[in-house]
Design a protein around this motif. Sequence first.
Motif, PDB file in Angstrom:
ATOM      1  N   ILE A   1      -9.131  -8.858  -1.051  1.00 34.42           N
ATOM      2  CA  ILE A   1      -9.633  -7.609  -1.649  1.00 34.42           C
ATOM      3  C   ILE A   1      -8.479  -6.629  -1.825  1.00 34.42           C
ATOM      4  CG2 ILE A   1     -11.243  -5.683  -1.283  1.00 34.42           C
ATOM      5  CD1 ILE A   1     -12.766  -7.740   0.600  1.00 34.42           C
ATOM      6  N   LEU A   2      -8.452  -5.972  -2.957  1.00 37.56           N
ATOM      7  CA  LEU A   2      -7.367  -5.015  -3.209  1.00 37.56           C
ATOM      8  C   LEU A   2      -7.906  -3.590  -3.340  1.00 37.56           C
ATOM      9  CD1 LEU A   2      -5.123  -6.914  -5.791  1.00 37.56           C
ATOM     10  CD2 LEU A   2      -4.769  -6.641  -3.327  1.00 37.56           C
ATOM     11  N   PRO A   3      -7.170  -2.599  -2.859  1.00 41.06           N
ATOM     12  CA  PRO A   3      -7.603  -1.202  -2.956  1.00 41.06           C
ATOM     13  C   PRO A   3      -7.167  -0.594  -4.285  1.00 41.06           C
ATOM     14  CG  PRO A   3      -5.618  -1.309  -1.644  1.00 41.06           C
ATOM     15  CD  PRO A   3      -5.899  -2.710  -2.092  1.00 41.06           C
ATOM     16  N   LYS A   4      -7.710  -1.123  -5.383  1.00 44.86           N
ATOM     17  CA  LYS A   4      -7.224  -0.700  -6.696  1.00 44.86           C
ATOM     18  C   LYS A   4      -7.456   0.798  -6.926  1.00 44.86           C
ATOM     19  CE  LYS A   4      -7.518  -1.842 -11.567  1.00 44.86           C
ATOM     20  NZ  LYS A   4      -8.274  -2.554 -12.586  1.00 44.86           N
ATOM     21  N   ARG A   5      -8.678   1.246  -6.616  1.00 46.24           N
ATOM     22  CA  ARG A   5      -8.976   2.656  -6.921  1.00 46.24           C
ATOM     23  C   ARG A   5      -8.169   3.604  -6.036  1.00 46.24           C
ATOM     24  NH1 ARG A   5     -14.212   5.255  -7.391  1.00 46.24           N
ATOM     25  NH2 ARG A   5     -12.919   6.795  -8.439  1.00 46.24           N
ATOM     26  N   ALA A   6      -8.072   3.280  -4.756  1.00 46.45           N
ATOM     27  CA  ALA A   6      -7.298   4.153  -3.855  1.00 46.45           C
ATOM     28  C   ALA A   6      -5.865   4.269  -4.369  1.00 46.45           C
ATOM     29  CB  ALA A   6      -7.318   3.600  -2.434  1.00 46.45           C
ATOM     30  N   THR A   7      -5.328   3.150  -4.856  1.00 43.95           N
ATOM     31  CA  THR A   7      -3.958   3.154  -5.373  1.00 43.95           C
ATOM     32  C   THR A   7      -3.885   3.983  -6.658  1.00 43.95           C
ATOM     33  OG1 THR A   7      -3.753   0.933  -4.471  1.00 43.95           O
ATOM     34  CG2 THR A   7      -2.030   1.618  -5.986  1.00 43.95           C
ATOM     35  N   GLN A   8      -4.882   3.778  -7.550  1.00 46.94           N
ATOM     36  CA  GLN A   8      -4.900   4.552  -8.810  1.00 46.94           C
ATOM     37  C   GLN A   8      -5.035   6.050  -8.528  1.00 46.94           C
ATOM     38  OE1 GLN A   8      -8.201   2.766 -10.850  1.00 46.94           O
ATOM     39  NE2 GLN A   8      -6.902   1.452 -12.111  1.00 46.94           N
ATOM     40  N   LEU A   9      -5.802   6.378  -7.486  1.00 48.26           N
ATOM     41  CA  LEU A   9      -6.017   7.795  -7.153  1.00 48.26           C
ATOM     42  C   LEU A   9      -4.805   8.390  -6.426  1.00 48.26           C
ATOM     43  CD1 LEU A   9      -9.728   7.455  -5.931  1.00 48.26           C
ATOM     44  CD2 LEU A   9      -8.972   8.758  -7.942  1.00 48.26           C
ATOM     45  N   ASN A  10      -3.813   7.507  -6.184  1.00 48.44           N
ATOM     46  CA  ASN A  10      -2.571   7.917  -5.533  1.00 48.44           C
ATOM     47  C   ASN A  10      -2.757   8.246  -4.051  1.00 48.44           C
ATOM     48  OD1 ASN A  10       0.112   7.995  -5.840  1.00 48.44           O
ATOM     49  ND2 ASN A  10       0.219  10.146  -6.524  1.00 48.44           N
ATOM     50  N   PHE A  11      -3.715   7.567  -3.419  1.00 51.42           N
ATOM     51  CA  PHE A  11      -3.874   7.711  -1.969  1.00 51.42           C
ATOM     52  C   PHE A  11      -2.689   7.020  -1.286  1.00 51.42           C
ATOM     53  CE2 PHE A  11      -5.244   5.815   2.083  1.00 51.42           C
ATOM     54  CZ  PHE A  11      -5.574   6.972   2.772  1.00 51.42           C
ATOM     55  N   GLN A  12      -2.087   7.701  -0.331  1.00 54.76           N
ATOM     56  CA  GLN A  12      -0.917   7.141   0.350  1.00 54.76           C
ATOM     57  C   GLN A  12      -1.329   6.490   1.671  1.00 54.76           C
ATOM     58  OE1 GLN A  12       2.218   7.233  -1.093  1.00 54.76           O
ATOM     59  NE2 GLN A  12       1.117   8.138  -2.831  1.00 54.76           N
ATOM     60  N   PHE A  13      -1.204   5.167   1.750  1.00 53.48           N
ATOM     61  CA  PHE A  13      -1.485   4.470   3.013  1.00 53.48           C
ATOM     62  C   PHE A  13      -0.324   4.718   3.982  1.00 53.48           C
ATOM     63  CE2 PHE A  13      -4.221   2.155   0.116  1.00 53.48           C
ATOM     64  CZ  PHE A  13      -5.327   1.835   0.892  1.00 53.48           C
ATOM     65  N   GLN A  14      -0.662   5.091   5.203  1.00 53.45           N
ATOM     66  CA  GLN A  14       0.395   5.243   6.215  1.00 53.45           C
ATOM     67  C   GLN A  14       0.798   3.893   6.783  1.00 53.45           C
ATOM     68  OE1 GLN A  14      -0.183   8.100   9.328  1.00 53.45           O
ATOM     69  NE2 GLN A  14      -1.158   9.540   7.939  1.00 53.45           N
ATOM     70  N   PHE A  15      -0.156   2.939   6.741  1.00 52.33           N
ATOM     71  CA  PHE A  15       0.096   1.610   7.302  1.00 52.33           C
ATOM     72  C   PHE A  15      -0.291   0.532   6.278  1.00 52.33           C
ATOM     73  CE2 PHE A  15      -0.914   4.612  10.648  1.00 52.33           C
ATOM     74  CZ  PHE A  15       0.198   4.509  11.456  1.00 52.33           C
ATOM     75  N   PRO A  16       0.535   0.380   5.225  1.00 49.99           N
ATOM     76  CA  PRO A  16       0.186  -0.585   4.179  1.00 49.99           C
ATOM     77  C   PRO A  16       0.379  -2.043   4.600  1.00 49.99           C
ATOM     78  CG  PRO A  16       2.242   0.544   3.642  1.00 49.99           C
ATOM     79  CD  PRO A  16       1.706   1.203   4.867  1.00 49.99           C
ATOM     80  N   THR A  17       1.248  -2.307   5.573  1.00 48.56           N
ATOM     81  CA  THR A  17       1.490  -3.714   5.968  1.00 48.56           C
ATOM     82  C   THR A  17       1.052  -3.925   7.407  1.00 48.56           C
ATOM     83  OG1 THR A  17       3.685  -3.352   6.894  1.00 48.56           O
ATOM     84  CG2 THR A  17       3.568  -3.756   4.511  1.00 48.56           C
ATOM     85  N   ILE A  18       0.798  -5.184   7.739  1.00 46.73           N
ATOM     86  CA  ILE A  18       0.350  -5.513   9.096  1.00 46.73           C
ATOM     87  C   ILE A  18       1.459  -5.208  10.101  1.00 46.73           C
ATOM     88  CG2 ILE A  18       0.997  -7.965   9.155  1.00 46.73           C
ATOM     89  CD1 ILE A  18      -2.282  -6.462  10.435  1.00 46.73           C
ATOM     90  N   GLU A  19       2.710  -5.372   9.688  1.00 44.63           N
ATOM     91  CA  GLU A  19       3.823  -5.061  10.598  1.00 44.63           C
ATOM     92  C   GLU A  19       3.790  -3.595  11.002  1.00 44.63           C
ATOM     93  OE1 GLU A  19       5.943  -6.952  12.153  1.00 44.63           O
ATOM     94  OE2 GLU A  19       4.882  -8.649  11.286  1.00 44.63           O
ATOM     95  N   GLN A  20       3.602  -2.719   9.999  1.00 47.09           N
ATOM     96  CA  GLN A  20       3.558  -1.284  10.304  1.00 47.09           C
ATOM     97  C   GLN A  20       2.368  -0.951  11.195  1.00 47.09           C
ATOM     98  OE1 GLN A  20       3.925  -0.693   6.034  1.00 47.09           O
ATOM     99  NE2 GLN A  20       5.292   1.025   6.418  1.00 47.09           N
TER     100      GLN A  20
END
Length: 301
Positions: free
Chosen positions: A275-294
């Motif tokens: 599953i991809l967060p297409k809308r959150a990305t389009q809305l320019n929401f900034q993930f603080q933890f985009p990767t599992i490592e982070q």
Amino acid sequence: MKVLITGATGLIGHQLTELLLKDNHEVNYLTTSPLKIKNTNNYNGFYWNPQESKIDDNCIHGVDAIIHLAGASISKRWTKAYKQELIESRVLSANLLFSLLKKTPNHVKHFISASGTAIYPDSYSNIYEEQSTQIDTTFLGHVVVKWEESADQFKLLNIPVTKLRTGVVFSEKGGALLEMIKPIKMYVGSGFGSGKQIQSWIHLQDIANLYYFVIQNKSEGIINAVAPNCISNQELTIAIAKHLKRPLFLPNIPQWFMKLILGEMHILLFNNKKILPKRATQLNFQFQFPTIEQALNNIIK
Ligand SMILES: NC(=O)c1ccc[n+]([C@@H]2O[C@H](COP(=O)([O-])OP(=O)(O)OC[C@H]3O[C@@H](n4cnc5c(N)ncnc54)[C@H](OP(=O)(O)O)[C@@H]3O)[C@@H](O)[C@H]2O)c1
């Protein structure tokens, strides 16, 4: 802004409440437990019992937006009675809020509901974005369909509706990741099945931030609340073991064995959805933890 939150005493609700109060917003919350009712200047609890259609009408005074997080936990054994509770705790509660808004003058301008990624069917080939129309036909898919329908009814009152299809929430404060960490820490960890199944997840801080973002930006419709980088069960198991500095030497646990132990809910460990967060990305929401490592760097200390 004044926000009414249901399920505010849970994992996500607690994090979101802290965020709102920090920015000087007011929070009203509905709880099924009288012992959890607190009243301060900007944080006020109200009793409800959706099963018995009981709700303290005062909860709605001055409220601008409602966030509906209440729902019985999916990680308890799915008996027939509990399956009914899984649906009713989400749907009867939404219905009760709807009746309250219908009969009480109010100025609620936004209804935001939790929802689940379980609505998408298992697949190795599909990549699900918000416009995907395929619906999972298993029990959990059915729960999410009913849940989203109960949220959508608020449109009849001309209130914009948002549904956050949430992946598994990772946090050090509770939830699925802690259960995965425990056996690995005790040197008895392993993956499940082939380990190839893809899991969509989100860090607790990101899901709380996303709810806050949605209220502030008045974003409507379906939003996939998942980190942009999903991960296979095997990759996740290895990543946790690496962070804990533990070896993995046991073979993966087969699906039939987990079914024996957990019953129908074993499926939670074998779900496979990209599953991809297409809308959150389009809305320019900034993930603080985009990767599992982070995320693991933050959670496993
Ligand atoms: N955490 C995840 O990984 C995840 C993933 C996808 C979707 N979600 C959804 O997001 C929402 C919030 O998740 P969460 O992890 O914060 O949940 P949680 O920690 O289990 O909290 C849910 C809250 O719902 C209320 N509740 C429980 N049973 C209820 C019932 N039978 N009737 C009415 N209210 C009931 C409780 O509040 P009171 O005791 O105050 O009434 C509880 O604090 C849930 O709907 C959940 O399904 C969560």
